[in-house]
Design a protein around this motif. Structure first.
Motif, short mmCIF file in Angstrom:
data_model
loop_
_atom_site.label_atom_id
_atom_site.label_comp_id
_atom_site.label_asym_id
_atom_site.label_seq_id
_atom_site.Cartn_x
_atom_site.Cartn_y
_atom_site.Cartn_z
N SER A 131 -0.12 -9.68 -10.05
CA SER A 131 0.87 -8.66 -10.44
C SER A 131 2.08 -8.59 -9.52
CB SER A 131 0.21 -7.29 -10.46
OG SER A 131 -0.16 -6.90 -9.13
N GLY A 132 1.93 -9.08 -8.30
CA GLY A 132 2.99 -8.91 -7.32
C GLY A 132 2.92 -7.59 -6.57
N HIS A 133 1.95 -6.75 -6.92
CA HIS A 133 1.77 -5.44 -6.30
C HIS A 133 0.88 -5.56 -5.06
CE1 HIS A 133 2.65 -3.44 -10.45
NE2 HIS A 133 3.67 -4.11 -9.96
N VAL A 134 1.41 -6.21 -4.06
CA VAL A 134 0.65 -6.54 -2.86
C VAL A 134 0.49 -5.35 -1.92
CG1 VAL A 134 1.27 -8.98 -2.93
CG2 VAL A 134 2.69 -7.36 -1.63
N GLN A 135 -0.48 -5.47 -1.04
CA GLN A 135 -0.73 -4.46 -0.01
C GLN A 135 -0.64 -5.14 1.35
OE1 GLN A 135 -4.65 -3.22 -1.27
NE2 GLN A 135 -3.82 -1.61 -2.56
N ARG A 136 0.39 -4.78 2.11
CA ARG A 136 0.55 -5.29 3.47
C ARG A 136 -0.22 -4.37 4.40
NH1 ARG A 136 3.59 -4.14 7.65
NH2 ARG A 136 5.11 -2.90 6.50
N VAL A 137 -1.12 -4.92 5.16
CA VAL A 137 -2.00 -4.14 6.02
C VAL A 137 -1.25 -3.67 7.26
CG1 VAL A 137 -4.10 -4.20 7.42
CG2 VAL A 137 -4.05 -5.35 5.19
N VAL A 138 -1.37 -2.35 7.52
CA VAL A 138 -0.80 -1.76 8.73
C VAL A 138 -1.88 -1.60 9.78
CG1 VAL A 138 0.33 0.30 9.66
CG2 VAL A 138 0.98 -0.56 7.40
N SER A 139 -3.06 -1.12 9.34
CA SER A 139 -4.19 -0.95 10.27
C SER A 139 -5.50 -0.92 9.49
CB SER A 139 -4.04 0.34 11.09
OG SER A 139 -4.11 1.47 10.25
N ILE A 140 -6.56 -1.21 10.20
CA ILE A 140 -7.92 -1.11 9.64
C ILE A 140 -8.77 -0.38 10.67
CG2 ILE A 140 -9.96 -2.33 8.79
CD1 ILE A 140 -8.12 -4.68 8.06
N HIS A 141 -9.48 0.65 10.20
CA HIS A 141 -10.39 1.40 11.08
C HIS A 141 -11.78 1.40 10.45
CE1 HIS A 141 -6.49 3.07 12.33
NE2 HIS A 141 -7.09 3.30 13.49
N GLY A 142 -12.79 1.27 11.29
CA GLY A 142 -14.17 1.43 10.85
C GLY A 142 -14.59 2.87 11.08
N ASP A 143 -15.49 3.38 10.24
CA ASP A 143 -15.97 4.74 10.44
C ASP A 143 -17.03 4.78 11.55
OD1 ASP A 143 -18.25 3.72 9.17
OD2 ASP A 143 -18.51 5.48 7.90
N CYS A 144 -17.54 5.98 11.83
CA CYS A 144 -18.46 6.18 12.95
C CYS A 144 -19.78 5.44 12.78
CB CYS A 144 -18.72 7.68 13.14
SG CYS A 144 -19.38 8.50 11.67
N ASP A 145 -20.16 5.10 11.56
CA ASP A 145 -21.41 4.39 11.30
C ASP A 145 -21.21 2.89 11.08
OD1 ASP A 145 -23.01 6.72 11.40
OD2 ASP A 145 -22.49 7.20 9.33
N THR B 175 -18.09 1.75 6.57
CA THR B 175 -16.97 1.98 5.66
C THR B 175 -15.69 1.65 6.42
OG1 THR B 175 -18.15 3.77 4.55
CG2 THR B 175 -15.78 3.65 4.17
N LEU B 176 -14.73 1.08 5.71
CA LEU B 176 -13.44 0.77 6.32
C LEU B 176 -12.34 1.64 5.71
CD1 LEU B 176 -13.61 -3.13 6.25
CD2 LEU B 176 -14.10 -1.61 8.19
N LEU B 177 -11.38 2.01 6.53
CA LEU B 177 -10.16 2.67 6.07
C LEU B 177 -9.03 1.69 6.33
CD1 LEU B 177 -8.58 5.11 5.01
CD2 LEU B 177 -8.44 5.91 7.39
N VAL B 178 -8.39 1.24 5.25
CA VAL B 178 -7.34 0.24 5.33
C VAL B 178 -6.02 0.92 4.99
CG1 VAL B 178 -6.53 -2.01 4.53
CG2 VAL B 178 -9.00 -1.51 4.58
N LYS B 179 -5.14 1.05 5.97
CA LYS B 179 -3.83 1.65 5.73
C LYS B 179 -2.85 0.53 5.42
CE LYS B 179 -4.61 5.82 8.37
NZ LYS B 179 -4.04 6.79 9.31
N VAL B 180 -2.09 0.73 4.33
CA VAL B 180 -1.23 -0.34 3.81
C VAL B 180 0.16 0.17 3.47
CG1 VAL B 180 -3.22 -1.54 2.80
CG2 VAL B 180 -1.85 -0.01 1.37
N VAL B 181 1.07 -0.78 3.33
CA VAL B 181 2.34 -0.55 2.66
C VAL B 181 2.17 -1.16 1.27
CG1 VAL B 181 4.80 -1.10 2.60
CG2 VAL B 181 3.68 -0.59 4.79
N GLN B 182 2.19 -0.30 0.25
CA GLN B 182 1.93 -0.72 -1.12
C GLN B 182 3.24 -1.11 -1.80
OE1 GLN B 182 -1.11 -0.84 -3.01
NE2 GLN B 182 0.25 -1.86 -4.46
N THR B 183 3.24 -2.28 -2.43
CA THR B 183 4.36 -2.69 -3.27
C THR B 183 3.95 -2.47 -4.71
OG1 THR B 183 5.05 -4.37 -1.69
CG2 THR B 183 5.83 -4.63 -3.95
#
Length: 104
Positions: free
Chosen positions: A62-76, A79-87
């Motif tokens: 689609s061209g709707h890419v997600q450029r990764v800014v950061s990735i954090h793992g949770d306390c266990d 699960t990952l939290l992926v912060k992105v710049v969404q196109t």
């Protein structure tokens, strides 16, 4: 970086994708070791499709890419939290976020 700690409980780990600038949750997808490694190597999100049983690069078609800014793992470390710049839209329906169906 040792990624094994994120896959102790299973071969797939949920990845919550959040827009970095607004904090809006865009989508939930799953990663395996290979997709996480490709995400880290390329700086763009890669996921594992449970239905197709293959890797997919978000936005490759689609061209709707997600450029990764950061990735954090949770306390266990399960699960990952992926912060992105969404196109464009994050959701395959064309909505910016996959979470547009209000229940309450």
């Amino acid at each position: 970086m040792n990624l094994d700690k994120y896959f102790v409980k299973g071969e797939l780990i949920p990845a919550i994708v959040q827009e970095e600038s607004t904090g809006e949750v865009l989508m939930l997808a799953y990663m395996n070791r290979e997709s996480l490694k490709k995400t880290l190597e390329t700086g763009f999100t890669w996921f594992y499709s449970r239905s197709r049983q293959e890797l997919w690069n978000k936005g490759a078609t689609s061209g709707h890419v997600q450029r990764v800014v950061s990735i954090h793992g949770d306390c266990d470390d399960d699960t990952l939290l992926v912060k992105v710049v969404q196109t464009g839209a994050a959701c395959h329906t064309g909505n910016h976020s996959c979470f547009f169906n209000k229940i309450v």
